[in-house]
Enzyme design. Structure first.
Site, PDB file in Angstrom:
ATOM      1  N   TYR A  63      -3.170  -1.089  10.028  1.00 31.16           N
ATOM      2  CA  TYR A  63      -3.064  -1.317   8.591  1.00 31.16           C
ATOM      3  C   TYR A  63      -1.700  -0.869   8.073  1.00 31.16           C
ATOM      4  O   TYR A  63      -1.034  -1.588   7.315  1.00 31.16           O
ATOM      5  CB  TYR A  63      -4.178  -0.567   7.868  1.00 31.16           C
ATOM      6  N   SER A  67       0.852  -1.181   0.000  1.00 24.34           N
ATOM      7  CA  SER A  67       0.000   0.000   0.000  1.00 24.34           C
ATOM      8  C   SER A  67       0.892   1.236   0.000  1.00 24.34           C
ATOM      9  O   SER A  67       2.061   1.170   0.388  1.00 24.34           O
ATOM     10  CB  SER A  67      -0.894  -0.001   1.246  1.00 24.34           C
TER      11      SER A  67
END
Length: 255
Positions: free
Chosen positions: A155, A142
């Site tokens: 996350y 990400s």
């Protein structure tokens, strides 16, 4: 070009029943691969099975379970006779203020995003090594692998760890001709991000992105096919942002 062809290859895409996982699965199929996907949502599984139009190509999988991962890898081998490409796409978002985050929520994000990627890579690499033909492992990180997100520490930490996993596997598996790389998606319109996309923050994200828009599913396909193909045989241990330039600017670019 044949350099980018995936003909005669078999790819497994975890979390491939929606979002960028689905886009990668369909894109690799278009490039010539036979593709298997995993997912936990029955309706999405049926939908992607119809799109792939390959009997027995969709598997239910919880990547947190090593026994389940091993079983699905074996099923893919039995169904297709080989495994050349693994895309570790299955993931969850998590989020929330760190001081209010429960240990259970933290552990769940780590279990899916990091440990799940490790388990799938472990058993896919075993299959690839046994075949003796090498292979490709593509981990989906990400942009949060590269900077600290507010109220998404779980996350962000899990996706940063995916980079460490990618580098370590790239070194260890090079002797088996297995290349391991990561894709770092920016802001894409998915089920997970739809609410943000429709908010004021979504507009601010668009304005900060040099490309002037959010990513669409098809924007991820070219990078995925490159990393899955012979074109990337001398590329390993790296991470490629696919973010419209979001990571390289510090200001709003558009009105």
């Amino acid at each position: 070009m044949t350099l980018f062809s995936l003909a005669n290859k078999v790819a497994l895409v975890t979390g491939g029943n929606g979002g960028i996982g689905r886009a990668l699965a369909l894109g690799m199929q278009e490039a010539g691969a036979r593709v298997a996907v995993t997912g936990r949502n029955a309706d999405k599984n049926r939908a992607v099975a119809a799109e792939l139009a390959q009997e027995g190509a969709v598997f239910v999988l919880d990547v947190r379970s090593e026994a389940a991962v091993e079983e699905v890898i074996a099923a893919v081998m039995a169904r297709f006779g080989r495994l050349d490409i693994l895309v570790n796409n299955a993931g969850i978002g998590g989020g929330g203020p760190m001081m209010e985050m429960s240990r259970e929520d933290w552990d769940d994000v780590m279990a899916v995003n990091l440990t799940g990627s490790f388990l799938c890579a472990k058993h896919a690499a075993r299959a690839m090594t046994a075949q003796g033909r090498g292979g490709k492992i593509i981990n989906i990180g990400s942009m949060y692998s590269m900077f600290g997100p507010d109220s998404f520490v779980d996350y962000g930490a899990s996706k940063t760890a995916v980079l460490g996993l990618t580098r370590g596997l790239a070194v260890e598996l090079a002797q088996h001709n297995i290349q391991v790389n990561a894709i770092l998606p920016g802001w894409f319109v998915t089920d997970m991000t739809q609410e943000i996309y429709e908010s004021d923050l979504g507009e601010r994200i668009r304005r900060k992105t040099p490309a002037g828009r959010w990513g669409a599913d098809e924007d991820i396909v070219g990078t995925g096919v490159f990393l899955a193909s012979a074109a990337s045989d001398f590329v390993t241990g790296t991470a490629i942002p696919v973010d419209g330039g979001y990571l390289v600017t510090d200001r709003l670019m558009h009105g």
